[in-house]
Design an enzyme around this catalytic site. Structure first.
Site, mmCIF file in Angstrom:
data_model
loop_
_atom_site.group_PDB
_atom_site.id
_atom_site.type_symbol
_atom_site.label_atom_id
_atom_site.label_comp_id
_atom_site.label_asym_id
_atom_site.label_seq_id
_atom_site.Cartn_x
_atom_site.Cartn_y
_atom_site.Cartn_z
ATOM 1 N N ARG A 31 0.862 -1.176 0.109
ATOM 2 C CA ARG A 31 0.058 -0.019 -0.003
ATOM 3 C C ARG A 31 0.802 1.343 -0.110
ATOM 4 O O ARG A 31 0.527 2.289 -0.549
ATOM 5 C CB ARG A 31 -0.935 -0.055 1.269
ATOM 6 C CG ARG A 31 -1.942 -0.979 1.160
ATOM 7 C CD ARG A 31 -2.655 -1.272 2.366
ATOM 8 N NE ARG A 31 -3.186 -0.007 3.144
ATOM 9 C CZ ARG A 31 -3.230 0.407 4.530
ATOM 10 N NH1 ARG A 31 -2.620 -0.424 5.126
ATOM 11 N NH2 ARG A 31 -3.558 1.328 4.742
ATOM 12 N N LYS A 69 -2.756 -6.007 14.190
ATOM 13 C CA LYS A 69 -1.415 -5.904 14.840
ATOM 14 C C LYS A 69 -1.482 -5.831 16.336
ATOM 15 O O LYS A 69 -1.011 -6.287 17.163
ATOM 16 C CB LYS A 69 -0.559 -4.803 14.121
ATOM 17 C CG LYS A 69 0.199 -5.281 12.709
ATOM 18 C CD LYS A 69 0.917 -3.843 12.281
ATOM 19 C CE LYS A 69 0.221 -2.794 11.893
ATOM 20 N NZ LYS A 69 0.814 -1.893 10.941
ATOM 21 N N SER A 93 -5.501 -2.702 9.387
ATOM 22 C CA SER A 93 -3.864 -2.888 9.433
ATOM 23 C C SER A 93 -3.679 -2.695 10.682
ATOM 24 O O SER A 93 -2.701 -3.491 11.627
ATOM 25 C CB SER A 93 -3.420 -1.781 8.537
ATOM 26 O OG SER A 93 -2.163 -1.716 8.942
HETATM 27 N N1 URA Z 1 -0.390 2.486 10.318
HETATM 28 C C1 URA Z 1 -0.731 1.298 10.116
HETATM 29 O O1 URA Z 1 -0.073 0.327 10.969
HETATM 30 N N2 URA Z 1 -1.552 0.979 9.155
HETATM 31 C C2 URA Z 1 -1.967 1.814 8.545
HETATM 32 O O2 URA Z 1 -2.481 1.223 7.150
HETATM 33 C C3 URA Z 1 -1.659 3.065 8.543
HETATM 34 C C4 URA Z 1 -0.953 3.632 9.585
#
Ligand code: URA
Length: 419
Positions: A163, A182, A178
């Site tokens: 991306r 995490k 995203s």
């Molecule tokens: N931070 C992230 O971890 N992912 C994103 O898509 C944008 C900012």
């Protein structure tokens, strides 16, 4: 699936599970995932799709377990901004107040800087730790800032890098999934999200940033993580430095009890949110900055990861001045333009895996609200490669608005708070 999303159809749960798994395994090619990401950016996803996409990314890897840590775990995540170095002083500060901060961080994305790129400018400091090392640093220091291991949400690792270079960052479903994949896989029990808005943020419109914040808070709560979000200003760069080593220097100033007022204010505000949400009953963050205990954690944490906290930070070989062309009051400074200029100077990357320059970036000598005289020094640009100056200066054209007697046009630091 690409055609379905292009034509505004919903993706089914099995389709989402399959594409994330197949992309992680290399069965779906980068160009196909890039097209799908662009279709998602243009046509969006509903909350079922976002939640499934997030779960599929979590399930692409392992989940961390901090159950051996006795202190409450607290984490914060920023959606990314220009000069946003807050994680650096914040993680040791919250640790000094009694929290355990497992801060798994990322690299620069587009025009925004990345915590790991910043910390890597400290001689010897290592971002990549094994899970055992992470646990040990967290146990010994109260905070660890490191790269998420290869096993944590590997689908996001690939997709994030893709991306970054395909103009598909600015999509609420992709940002929310995203970040939250995490953070959920990372296993923190509480999470404060700093959702940036304004020209330098991925969500420049405050209303869109509010939607992103609510989407992430819902994803977190549904996964059993105590989650809260602040939508904060990113129309003007944070602090007075943009770029890796420059931002580390400023963070150390904050830990030493100095530093620019906006960085101090946001650091303290986020620290208090984290402490309250995690139920930490320790020291007040302001006193932990004043009495040096946050700095002690910083030094210990940097040393534990091979860094020398006392070593001089790298300085770029070349610099160039950026002067005011008129007199009056500075009423605005466009964070995006400053971020793009720092990126072009070498502080960020334009290709996957490219190296960033530790010393590259911009020092700001004035901020909105100040009276400016024509010819006054507004910024110093730094890079190792002087051929980068012209394009950086192009990006800075119109970055600063100076008018006679005008009112400052800025977002409030806290735009919205979502619980
Ligand atoms: N931070 C992230 O971890 N992912 C994103 O898509 C944008 C900012």
């Amino acid at each position: 699936m690409i055609a379905a999303k292009r034509d505004r159809h919903e993706l089914s749960d099995p389709q989402i599970d399959w594409v994330i798994s197949a992309y992680t395994r290399g069965v779906v090619a980068d160009e196909q995932m890039a097209a799908l990401a662009m279709a998602i950016l243009l046509n969006g996803m509903n909350s079922r799709e976002i939640s499934r996409w997030t779960n599929a990314m979590i399930n692409s890897g392992e989940r961390m377990n901090w159950s051996s840590i006795t202190r409450p775990t607290a984490d914060k995540h920023s959606t990314g901004g220009v000069g946003d170095k807050i994680t650096l002083p914040l993680a040791p500060l919250v640790a000094a107040c009694g929290g355990a901060v497992p801060q798994l961080s990322g690299r620069g994305l587009g025009h925004t800087g990345g915590t790991l790129d910043k910390l890597e400018s400290i001689p010897g400091w290592r971002a990549e730790l094994s899970n055992e090392e992470m646990l040990k640093v967290l146990q010994d220091c109260g905070a660890v800032i490191c790269a998420a291991g290869a096993g944590l949400a590997p689908a996001d690792k690939k997709l994030y890098a893709l991306r970054d270079v395909t103009a598909t960052v600015e999509a609420i479903p992709l940002i929310a999934s995203s970040i939250m994949s995490k953070k959920i896989a990372e296993g923190t029990s509480s999470l404060v999200l700093d959702v940036k808005t304004g020209s330098g943020a991925f969500m420049s419109d405050p209303a869109q940033a509010g939607i992103l914040a609510r989407t992430m808070v819902e994803l977190g709560k549904n996964a059993g993580v105590k989650t809260r979000a602040l939508v904060t200003a990113m129309d003007v760069p944070l602090g007075l430095t943009v770029g890796n080593a420059l931002e580390v220097r400023e963070s150390v100033e904050v830990l030493a009890g100095g530093g620019p007022s906006d960085v101090i204010e946001l650091t303290l505000l986020l620290a208090r949110e984290m402490i309250e949400l995690a139920g930490i009953s320790g020291k007040d963050p302001e006193s932990a900055l004043k009495d040096g205990s946050a700095m002690d954690v910083w030094r210990k944490m940097i040393s534990a990861q091979g860094g020398n906290p006392g070593a001089p930070l790298p300085v770029a070989r070349e610099n160039q001045k950026f002067l005011a062309t008129e007199s009056g009051r500075m009423v605005g400074m466009d964070a995006m333009k400053v971020g793009v200029a720092a990126w072009r100077l070498g502080a960020g990357r334009s290709r996957q895996g490219e190296k960033v320059q530790a010393g590259a970036g911009i020092e700001l000598h004035a901020k909105p609200g100040e009276e400016i005289a024509a010819g006054q020094l507004l910024m110093t640009l730094h890079t190792d490669e002087p051929e980068r100056f012209p394009r950086a200066l192009d990006a800075l054209a119109g970055s600063v608005t100076i008018v006679a007697g005008g009112a400052v046009n800025r977002l409030p630091l806290i735009v919205e708070r979502i619980q």
